[in-house]
Structures are given as C-alpha cells and as structure tokens.
Write an enzyme that holds these catalytic residues in place. Structure first.
Site, PDB file in Angstrom:
ATOM      1  N   ASP A 166     159.590 105.157  32.383  1.00 13.85           N
ATOM      2  CA  ASP A 166     160.826 104.848  33.088  1.00 13.85           C
ATOM      3  C   ASP A 166     160.711 103.694  34.072  1.00 13.85           C
ATOM      4  O   ASP A 166     161.706 103.255  34.636  1.00 13.85           O
ATOM      5  CB  ASP A 166     161.321 106.089  33.837  1.00 13.85           C
ATOM      6  CG  ASP A 166     161.833 107.110  32.854  1.00 13.85           C
ATOM      7  OD1 ASP A 166     162.415 106.688  31.850  1.00 13.85           O
ATOM      8  OD2 ASP A 166     161.638 108.304  33.085  1.00 13.85           O
ATOM      9  N   HIS A 214     152.603 111.102  35.909  1.00 15.51           N
ATOM     10  CA  HIS A 214     153.031 111.884  34.760  1.00 15.51           C
ATOM     11  C   HIS A 214     152.184 113.138  34.690  1.00 15.51           C
ATOM     12  O   HIS A 214     150.996 113.093  35.010  1.00 15.51           O
ATOM     13  CB  HIS A 214     152.864 111.060  33.467  1.00 15.51           C
ATOM     14  CG  HIS A 214     153.636 111.621  32.330  1.00 15.51           C
ATOM     15  ND1 HIS A 214     153.125 112.596  31.524  1.00 15.51           N
ATOM     16  CD2 HIS A 214     154.898 111.370  31.903  1.00 15.51           C
ATOM     17  CE1 HIS A 214     154.044 112.923  30.628  1.00 15.51           C
ATOM     18  NE2 HIS A 214     155.125 112.201  30.842  1.00 15.51           N
TER      19      HIS A 214
END
Ligand code: ACO
Length: 435
Positions: free
Chosen positions: A369, A311
């Site tokens: 996710d 991320h």
C-alpha cells in the site's frame, strides 16, 4: 494435494504424568505444523494465540507466502511472473480452478464472468437511500450484502453450479457496484458496464466515463489498474479472508460472506492502509518534516504509525511493493507528471525509514500500500475509493477461499476458544439489597 504426516510431537504437562502424542504434519512447502486437535481431549488443555500468529486455521492450496524470503505464490506461480505475463482474469481463473487457463478456457471464463457485469435494475434504487457523502466502502458493504436478496438462484451452497454462478456474479458485479458508489458520491450518472472492454478497462470506464464525452482506454493506465488488481487478488489467511471463511463456515450465503470480508478489509490496519498512506503524506507535507515525523512514529506514546510500512507476515520485503513502485513510475511518466511531490516525499520517507534502526530491527519494510495510493491518485481516483478498489481486486481471492472451504470434506464451523478472565461464579443479589 493435502498435507501429509511427517512424525509426531509429544507434549507433557509439567507436574502431572499426562502426555499426548500429536501428529506433526507438512504442507507442500513451508514450516511443519503440529496438529493440536486432540490436545484438549487428551490433556484437558488448549492453546492461546491471540492474533493467530502461530496457528493455521485451515489447509489451503491457493496462495503461499514466505515472509522471510519475500515470496508470494498464487497456486505456485510467483507474483512477479503473473504481474508481468498474465492479466487479472487469467489470475482469477487460476485462483478459482488451480491452473492457468488455455486460450479456449480463458475465452469461456471471460464470457461467463462478463455476462454478469450488469446489476439487477432494482439495485439502482438502493443507492438513493444513501447520503451523498457516504463512504463508498459503506455503500459497497451494503449493496454486496443486498445481492443475497436479488440472486436467489445462487444461494444454495451445496450445489456446485450455484456456487460457480455466485462466484461469477461477485467477480463481475463488484466493480459495477464500486464504480456506482463513486458516481453517486460525485453526482454523476451511473455508467453501465461494457463487455467489449477488458476487466480493468471496463472498471476504469465505469469510474471515469460521462455521457457527454467519448471515453477511450489508455493502455498504460489499464495495464497499471490490471496489475493493481493482480497484486491484490489474494493473500492467504489475512483478516478479511479469515472473516469470509469464518462467516462461510456457518453456511451463510456467499454474498453475505463477501460483505463480511469487505467490512473487515475496511480497517486502517488492513485495506484502509492505502488511504491512510496518502493522508499521512499530506500531513507530513514536505521532506524537511520527515525527521520530526519519524521521531513521532518511534515514540510509542504518540500512537502514530508509519502507514504502508510493516506486515504481519513479510519480514524482509513485500514483493508486491517492488512491482508497485515500478508501476508508479510508469504511470507518472505516461501522465507526464515529472514532479510529483508526494512520490518524492514517499521515496525520501522510505529511504530514511530503511536506514533507521527502529524500522530495521523490527523488520519493517514498505508494504503493497505504500505506493499504490500514489498511483491511484495520479490516475485521478479519489482517496476514499482506494480501499474500494482493493475490495474489487480481493473479491476473487475471497470467493476462491470460500469455495475451497465449502468443498473441503468434513468442513466444520469456525469457533475459537478463549481464556476466561472474568468473575468466577457468584449469585445475583436482589436490586434492593445491592449497595
Ligand atoms: N510504524 C511504526 N511501528 C510499527 C509499524 C509501523 N507501521 N508496524 C509495526 N510497528 C512496530 C510495533 O509497534 C512493534 O513494536 P514493538 O516490538 O516495539 O512493540 C513491532 O513493530 C512489531 O509490530 P507488530 O504490531 O507486532 O506487527 P503486527 O504483525 O501485529 O502488525 C501491521 C502488522 C498491522 C500491518 C502493522 O505493521 C501496521 O499497523 N502497519 C501500518 C498499517 C499498514 O500499512 N497496514 C497494511 C498492511 S498490508 C495490507 O493489509 C494489504
């Protein structure tokens, strides 16, 4: 609350006697920032920051992330508490207005939003223009953009009432548009919204109900859907939100801006990742293939990434991923799925990656996710709808950020600079003389 002055930073140019004193400012939490707005005027230089990793493009009071500590706050409230103690419409109210609603405020807001869940009947005909195998994100992008052609009474962005109606319309209609994109792709009749159901229940209803059968909500699945919506509702200045703000900074109408956000969300590096995770798990196939797959990921020439990992901001853990993992177990238990090979594979992949120096040294952890795809698959939602679902949840975040930007005094059009590296000035040679 706006940022406050904290001091100043003096920047001097090597080899010249020029210097500029720039304000150092602070928000309510987070690192200090120095304000470079006068840099070009005073020193004739500007800054270079591709990917904007070191640049704040706006002030915002909506969402705060501390990537090193794994903290995510909506309007100051930790995501874990909101996921546990509130629901998506409460969170929507919070994001839009800054405070959690009272019972009366929530009832009024709920009614305000649900009054707009239906689509203009003429919009139905749009769907027939799409191929049956169109990706539902393509349909969502198109139909949301087309809302601008249907709701002329909420396009004046200078009118606070119209801005609010546009916000309600988007939050209410995007689930209907999304569910109809799905129904169209599988050749089933469109299911009209039911305002007696909760936001998450109604969305599941429009996705799953058929006229031939009675449909009953399942509280565990509705709760899981609600949680997915809460966890994805906003995430400060990510690629799609920045796209919405950039489009909105030109004065474009809110429906067009949200369509731009949907387009940005579609990419596999952003909202498309949950779909990519399932494709990756399918490709890996079984636990014994994990080591070979990990080696491929570590080989820079392979171009393969571990989807659902890493991320831009979270460098410790993604707090949403933890909640998602717990929700995943709840959903599988409710559905009586004792043995879900994809979950076993995901958990083993996570275990191996988290003990491998490649991932540890680069601070790569599972993101939101990594588990959401497994939950959605178990709930019977097809892979190509995953990013659509993300868009349904993120609509309230986009709208809140758009509204905050429009309401900011002195708001300017977004316009990054560049370092030009092309040819320097030259003259055009007539075609017959070029060789
Ligand atoms: N698999 C393998 N290596 C990775 C991964 C990954 N998923 N993510 C980052 N890396 C590596 C990079 O190659 C780079 O290595 P290097 O230093 O040897 O060159 C290093 O880790 C740092 O990565 P960056 O590319 O600088 O990270 P950036 O912040 O630009 O990218 C991103 C973040 C796009 C999310 C990236 O981690 C990625 O592509 N992940 C997979 C896709 C994904 O899951 N996206 C969902 C994000 S969450 C969301 O949108 C809701």
């Amino acid at each position: 609350m706006s940022s406050t002055a904290k001091g100043s930073v003096t920047v001097s140019l090597d080899g010249s006697n020029k210097s500029a004193t720039l304000p150092l400012i602070q928000g309510s939490i987070g690192p200090d920032v120095f304000d470079i707005r006068k840099l070009y005027g005073e020193l004739g230089v500007f800054t270079f920051d591709p990917g904007y990793g070191g640049t704040a493009a706006c002030e915002s009071a909506i969402t705060y992330i501390d990537g090193d500590e794994g903290v995510l706050l909506y309007r100051g409230y930790p995501i874990e508490q909101l996921a546990e103690k509130s629901n998506f419409l409460e969170v929507s109210y919070l994001l839009l207005y800054g405070e959690l609603p009272t019972k009366e405020q929530l009832a009024k807001f709920d009614r305000g939003v649900t009054l707009h869940t239906m689509l203009h009947e003429q919009l139905r005909t749009f769907y027939n223009g799409f191929r049956r195998d169109a990706h539902p994100m393509a349909i969502l992008c198109g139909v949301v953009g087309a809302l601008s052609a249907f709701y002329h009474d909420s396009l004046d962005i200078s009118d606070a009432k119209q801005r609010e109606i546009a916000a309600f319309r988007l939050i209410a209609k995007v689930p209907t548009i999304a569910a109809w994109a799905y129904k169209y792709s599988i050749g089933q009749p469109f299911v009209y919204p039911r305002n007696d159901l909760s936001y998450a229940e109604n969305f599941l209803y429009m996705l799953n109900a058929v006229p031939a059968e009675e449909w009953k909500p399942n509280p565990v699945l509705s709760r899981a859907m609600d949680r997915i919506l809460v966890l994805h509702a906003d995430h400060e200045q990510n690629a799609s939100t920045s796209t919405v703000r950039l489009a909105g900074s030109t004065g474009a109408n809110p429906f067009a801006c949200i369509a731009a956000g949907i387009a940005a969300l579609w990419g596999p590096a952003h909202g498309g990742a949950n779909e990519a995770v399932l494709k990756m798990l399918d490709e890996i196939g079984s636990v014994e293939n994990i080591p070979a797959f990990i080696e491929k990921v570590k080989d820079k020439n392979s171009g393969v990434k571990l989807m659902g990992f890493g991320h831009r901001v979270y460098k410790n853990f993604d707090p949403r991923a933890k909640i998602m993992q717990a929700t995943c177990h709840e959903v599988l238990k409710e559905l009586g799925i004792k043995d879900e090979p994809l979950l076993d594979l995901a958990m083993e992949l996570e275990r191996i990656a988290l003990s491998d120096d490649y991932f540890v040294s680069r601070k790569l952890y599972p993101n939101v996710d990594f588990y959401s795809g497994i939950i959605l698959k178990a709930m019977g939602i097809p892979t190509h709808m995953f990013t659509v679902l993300f868009a349904v949840a993120r609509t309230v975040g986009w709208v809140s950020q758009w509204k905050e930007m429009i309401e900011e005094p002195g708001q300017r059009i977004g316009r990054p600079r560049q370092i030009y590296t092309g040819a320097t000035r030259r003259d055009v040679t007539p075609l017959e003389s070029r060789g």
